[in-house]
Scaffold this motif. Structure first.
Motif, PDB file in Angstrom:
ATOM      1  N   LYS A  14      37.588  61.128  75.641  1.00  0.00           N
ATOM      2  CA  LYS A  14      37.770  61.410  74.221  1.00  0.00           C
ATOM      3  C   LYS A  14      39.238  61.514  73.789  1.00  0.00           C
ATOM      4  O   LYS A  14      40.001  62.308  74.326  1.00  0.00           O
ATOM      5  CB  LYS A  14      37.039  62.702  73.805  1.00  0.00           C
ATOM      6  N   PHE A  15      39.578  60.705  72.767  1.00  0.00           N
ATOM      7  CA  PHE A  15      40.845  60.849  72.076  1.00  0.00           C
ATOM      8  C   PHE A  15      40.756  62.083  71.172  1.00  0.00           C
ATOM      9  O   PHE A  15      39.707  62.723  71.064  1.00  0.00           O
ATOM     10  CB  PHE A  15      41.157  59.599  71.268  1.00  0.00           C
ATOM     11  N   ILE A  16      41.848  62.397  70.508  1.00  0.00           N
ATOM     12  CA  ILE A  16      41.876  63.617  69.696  1.00  0.00           C
ATOM     13  C   ILE A  16      40.795  63.596  68.614  1.00  0.00           C
ATOM     14  O   ILE A  16      40.050  64.562  68.444  1.00  0.00           O
ATOM     15  CB  ILE A  16      43.268  63.815  69.068  1.00  0.00           C
ATOM     16  N   ILE A  39      31.829  77.468  76.110  1.00  0.00           N
ATOM     17  CA  ILE A  39      33.197  77.012  76.369  1.00  0.00           C
ATOM     18  C   ILE A  39      33.205  75.493  76.450  1.00  0.00           C
ATOM     19  O   ILE A  39      32.282  74.899  77.023  1.00  0.00           O
ATOM     20  CB  ILE A  39      33.727  77.577  77.700  1.00  0.00           C
ATOM     21  N   ILE A  40      34.233  74.865  75.894  1.00  0.00           N
ATOM     22  CA  ILE A  40      34.442  73.435  76.108  1.00  0.00           C
ATOM     23  C   ILE A  40      35.868  73.224  76.602  1.00  0.00           C
ATOM     24  O   ILE A  40      36.784  73.950  76.224  1.00  0.00           O
ATOM     25  CB  ILE A  40      34.175  72.586  74.846  1.00  0.00           C
ATOM     26  N   ALA A  41      36.029  72.222  77.465  1.00  0.00           N
ATOM     27  CA  ALA A  41      37.341  71.910  78.041  1.00  0.00           C
ATOM     28  C   ALA A  41      37.727  70.485  77.682  1.00  0.00           C
ATOM     29  O   ALA A  41      37.394  69.535  78.393  1.00  0.00           O
ATOM     30  CB  ALA A  41      37.309  72.093  79.554  1.00  0.00           C
ATOM     31  N   PRO A  42      38.417  70.295  76.563  1.00  0.00           N
ATOM     32  CA  PRO A  42      38.877  68.952  76.178  1.00  0.00           C
ATOM     33  C   PRO A  42      40.088  68.542  77.025  1.00  0.00           C
ATOM     34  O   PRO A  42      40.641  69.342  77.785  1.00  0.00           O
ATOM     35  CB  PRO A  42      39.290  69.123  74.712  1.00  0.00           C
ATOM     36  N   VAL A  43      40.513  67.298  76.840  1.00  0.00           N
ATOM     37  CA  VAL A  43      41.756  66.856  77.491  1.00  0.00           C
ATOM     38  C   VAL A  43      42.925  67.640  76.898  1.00  0.00           C
ATOM     39  O   VAL A  43      42.850  68.159  75.784  1.00  0.00           O
ATOM     40  CB  VAL A  43      41.979  65.340  77.299  1.00  0.00           C
ATOM     41  N   PHE A  44      44.035  67.713  77.646  1.00  0.00           N
ATOM     42  CA  PHE A  44      45.192  68.489  77.209  1.00  0.00           C
ATOM     43  C   PHE A  44      45.643  68.113  75.802  1.00  0.00           C
ATOM     44  O   PHE A  44      45.978  68.974  74.990  1.00  0.00           O
ATOM     45  CB  PHE A  44      46.374  68.272  78.165  1.00  0.00           C
ATOM     46  N   THR A  45      45.668  66.802  75.512  1.00  0.00           N
ATOM     47  CA  THR A  45      46.222  66.343  74.241  1.00  0.00           C
ATOM     48  C   THR A  45      45.401  66.791  73.041  1.00  0.00           C
ATOM     49  O   THR A  45      45.898  66.783  71.908  1.00  0.00           O
ATOM     50  CB  THR A  45      46.335  64.808  74.231  1.00  0.00           C
ATOM     51  N   ALA A  46      44.139  67.174  73.265  1.00  0.00           N
ATOM     52  CA  ALA A  46      43.255  67.544  72.160  1.00  0.00           C
ATOM     53  C   ALA A  46      43.053  69.044  72.019  1.00  0.00           C
ATOM     54  O   ALA A  46      42.417  69.491  71.060  1.00  0.00           O
ATOM     55  CB  ALA A  46      41.901  66.853  72.332  1.00  0.00           C
ATOM     56  N   ILE A  47      43.564  69.838  72.950  1.00  0.00           N
ATOM     57  CA  ILE A  47      43.268  71.271  72.939  1.00  0.00           C
ATOM     58  C   ILE A  47      43.672  71.928  71.625  1.00  0.00           C
ATOM     59  O   ILE A  47      42.882  72.649  71.011  1.00  0.00           O
ATOM     60  CB  ILE A  47      43.947  71.980  74.134  1.00  0.00           C
ATOM     61  N   LYS A  48      44.895  71.698  71.184  1.00  0.00           N
ATOM     62  CA  LYS A  48      45.385  72.363  69.963  1.00  0.00           C
ATOM     63  C   LYS A  48      44.549  71.972  68.745  1.00  0.00           C
ATOM     64  O   LYS A  48      44.141  72.839  67.957  1.00  0.00           O
ATOM     65  CB  LYS A  48      46.859  72.007  69.754  1.00  0.00           C
ATOM     66  N   SER A  49      44.263  70.690  68.601  1.00  0.00           N
ATOM     67  CA  SER A  49      43.495  70.232  67.443  1.00  0.00           C
ATOM     68  C   SER A  49      42.082  70.808  67.450  1.00  0.00           C
ATOM     69  O   SER A  49      41.572  71.253  66.412  1.00  0.00           O
ATOM     70  CB  SER A  49      43.425  68.697  67.429  1.00  0.00           C
ATOM     71  N   VAL A  50      41.457  70.806  68.612  1.00  0.00           N
ATOM     72  CA  VAL A  50      40.091  71.340  68.720  1.00  0.00           C
ATOM     73  C   VAL A  50      40.091  72.851  68.493  1.00  0.00           C
ATOM     74  O   VAL A  50      39.246  73.384  67.764  1.00  0.00           O
ATOM     75  CB  VAL A  50      39.481  70.986  70.091  1.00  0.00           C
ATOM     76  N   ALA A  51      41.033  73.544  69.112  1.00  0.00           N
ATOM     77  CA  ALA A  51      41.093  75.000  68.961  1.00  0.00           C
ATOM     78  C   ALA A  51      41.290  75.398  67.504  1.00  0.00           C
ATOM     79  O   ALA A  51      40.652  76.344  67.016  1.00  0.00           O
ATOM     80  CB  ALA A  51      42.215  75.566  69.823  1.00  0.00           C
TER      81      ALA A  51
END
Length: 253
Positions: A14-16, A39-51
């Motif tokens: 998954k992209f952002i 809990i969900i664990a996205p890729v590093f690049t998406a953490i901020k946007s998802v959070a």
């Protein structure tokens, strides 16, 4: 009473925009899941946007890994545990079997990551588990004991109040093969006994142990019915919001 945890590890998917869309689709589907932590664990690049988009919801964010160093510095390509927290994560997966297998992570390295995660205020989810060859050789319990002792080395009693263990039989990850509920319970019970021996009985009773290995909507209820299984670390089945929601909202009888 141990509160169950259902965690979705999205791995390198998954992209952002996709990550945000999946998280927003999941949000209303699990809004009433008060029986467990989600809990969900996205890729590093998406953490901020998802959070940011999930702020105020009952869905928490995990990083999929963290650097073993506690201090920032010349560690090209690494992501520090406190950077994950700064981005919106409150948990981090440590020692996943894919990290052990494909990136040669040792128990010593994993132990350093556990210390770094705790120092940063994250709750680490320590992954342990044997390969098919190790199980067939009759050394599964020896392997798991070694991973517990190595991963938790020099953690304090206070530290141990803030960890989760995930048992992942490596032979059941992404293979479609799943340990039977009875097989999973047997190992979870063993893990709890080892924890009691190494630390103390009361701490072992509070320890939450998740099962990870081809968890699906059709097998989650049977797994969760076992006395020492406190949740699940879900891989592929967590990538679709509706499927993961069905796991979160499993039939509790």
């Amino acid at each position: 009473m141990r509160r169950p945890v259902i965690a979705g590890n999205w791995k390198m998917h998954k992209f952002i925009a996709d990550s945000v869309a999946t998280a927003l689709a999941l949000k209303p589907l699990v809004a009433n899941a008060n029986h467990c932590e989600v809990i969900i664990a996205p890729v590093f690049t998406a953490i901020k946007s998802v959070a940011d988009r999930l702020e105020g919801s009952n869905i928490k964010i995990a990083g999929q890994d963290c650097a073993p160093e506690k201090k920032h510095g010349a560690h090209t390509g690494e992501v520090a545990a406190d950077m994950l927290r700064d981005a919106g994560a409150s948990y981090v997966i440590v020692g996943h079997s894919e990290r052990r297998q494909h990136y040669a992570e040792t128990d010593t390295m994993i132990n350093r990551k556990m210390h770094a995660a705790i120092a940063a205020g994250l709750i680490p989810i320590l992954c342990i588990g044997e390969t098919l060859a190790q199980r067939e050789a009759g050394i599964a319990e020896r392997v798991v004991r070694g991973q517990i002792e190595g991963g938790l080395r020099e953690l304090t009693a206070s530290d141990l109040e803030h960890i989760i263990i995930a048992y992942e039989p490596v032979w059941a990850i992404g293979t479609g093969r799943t340990a039977t509920p009875e097989q999973a319970q047997q190992m979870h019970s063993f893990i709890r006994r080892v924890f009691a021996e190494k630390f103390d009985e009361e701490a072992s009773r509070r320890l939450r142990i998740l099962y990870g290995g081809s968890v699906r909507p059709d097998n989650i209820a049977g797994l969760m019915a076992q006395p020492d299984i406190d949740g699940a670390l879900v891989g592929g089945a967590s990538l679709e919001a509706e499927t993961f929601a069905r796991i979160v909202n499993y039939d509790r009888g």
